[in-house]
Design a protein around this motif. Structure first.
Motif: not given
Length: 416
Positions: A284-298
């Motif tokens: 669950k933490q990894s799935r969340n992190a992928e979404k947050i990282a993509a948001f930050l990257d943009a």
């Protein structure tokens, strides 16, 4: 027919016999300092084995003696923890630094050389630079961008290539998520000796936990964890762990017995509870992190995001990432546009994410490495590591991903 169950299926039952505890479905807390021997002869046999005065007989197990040596909670926990890394054995300590310092003390002696990767956790860095010199151990660092040939030259430059006792690597690195090639370090170790002895490779796998990476399978001799983090996973205990083959674990556990730095029965019991949900939490933490990282990257207020899931496909690091890890993990660091002022504005504006050090817990945590976990590192070395004034580290928890993104977004809006 007997099935080989996966670790996540064995975390509730492995190593525990309910019939020895009144049929209790869960292992009780054995809150006792000492254990009763049936006979004096039995006590003699147990102590002979515990102190290494004789070899184990076939199928013989060390009997319960004293909770500094062994305890049912500790033994069951260590049996279960070893399953994740496919290790012969594990040893659990009262903190991550207890585990790390015990390994460094056991596998390094006066006159030896330690090669370590930089950056590394601030507490480890402090122990390397402030304690090891006091016992005559020299240390030299290498960095993620160094090639295998360059690292060998770094070792040679010390004049102590024949005394290389240990290669200690933290990968991914705290807090930059830089990754180190474990296989390369194992090759370097095989080209060196420590006098007549072997050069060992130890990997701090805290950032990936025992679910996302298996350093022992890659070739490392020892793996260490701050078990406070993903393994404990609830910000309610402090612990560390070491895993290795049986021969090395005898050395680690013998030193632990005399340093007296094992966890208490209660902490061991709490960790057994945590192991039951380890994989589902981390997924669950990894799935969340992928979404947050993509948001930050943009985001236009973010300079750069350091996250394994954002490593460019086809790059050298991408190939290494795919070889060593089965997930991008849950740790994100990013450079906010600006400096300390802007980083602090972001951190002070968070509403859901908690402003605290540590990582790997159910709740999301954020901190400022330069002024917090890595504050004691010499400023020039800190800059060299990439631990800059505008770097923020975030450990992603199990909250709703959209809620975390909302919090990150509103905090970035407060940055002026």
């Amino acid at each position: 027919m007997k099935k080989n169950f996966k670790p996540e299926s064995l975390m509730m039952t492995h190593g525990y016999k309910p019939e020895l505890s009144e049929g209790s479905i869960k292992c009780p807390i054995f809150q006792t300092s000492t254990f009763v021997f049936q006979t004096a002869e039995e006590g003699k046999k147990f102590f002979e084995l515990a102190y290494g005065l004789r070899e184990k007989e076939q199928d013989e197990e060390l009997g319960l003696i004293y909770s500094r040596i062994n305890n049912p909670n500790l033994e069951i926990l260590e049996n279960r923890l070893a399953l994740w890394d496919k290790a012969d054995d594990s040893a659990v300590f009262e903190s991550g630094m207890s585990a790390i310092s015990t390994v460094l003390l056991e596998f390094l002696k006066p006159g030896d050389l330690l090669l370590y990767s930089s950056p590394t956790y601030g507490g480890t860095d402090h122990f390397i630079h402030d304690f090891l010199p006091k016992i005559g151990v020299d240390a030299i660092a290498f960095h993620p961008e160094n090639t295998e040939e360059e690292i060998i030259e770094i070792i040679k430059s010390t004049g102590k290539a024949d005394r290389l006792g240990l290669i200690y690597i933290e990968t991914p690195a705290n807090p930059t998520n830089s990754i180190i090639d474990i296989e390369m370090c194992c090759r370097i170790a095989k080209q060196h000796k420590n006098g007549e002895g072997k050069t060992y490779v130890c990997v701090d796998n805290t950032y990936m936990g025992p679910v996302w990476s298996k350093p022992l399978e890659i070739g490392a001799d020892l793996v260490v964890y701050s078990a406070t983090k993903f393994i404990g996973g609830h910000s309610d205990l402090i612990a560390g762990a070491v895993l290795a083959n049986a021969e090395l674990m005898v050395r680690v556990k013998t030193l632990r017995t005399f340093l007296g730095n094992m966890v208490s029965p209660h902490t061991a019991w709490m960790m057994m509870r945590s192991l039951e949900t380890l994989k589902i939490r981390m997924e669950k933490q990894s799935r969340n992190a992928e979404k947050i990282a993509a948001f930050l990257d943009a985001h236009d207020k973010v300079e750069k995001v350091h996250y394994l899931g954002l490593i460019k496909e086809g790059s050298k690091d991408y190939d290494l990432y795919k070889r060593q890890y089965n997930s991008p993990g849950a740790m994100i660091s990013f450079n906010i546009k600006g400096g300390e002022k802007e980083a602090f504005q972001f951190l002070n504006s968070l509403q859901l994410i908690q402003l605290a050090v540590s990582l790997g817990s159910t709740e999301s945590l954020a901190q400022h490495p330069q002024t917090m976990t890595h504050c004691a590192i010499e400023p020039e070395a800190r800059e060299r590591m990439g631990v800059t004034a505008n770097l923020v580290r975030v450990s992603i928890g199990v909250e709703d991903a959209d809620d975390i993104i909302w919090d990150v977004q509103q905090a970035l809006e407060q940055v002026k």
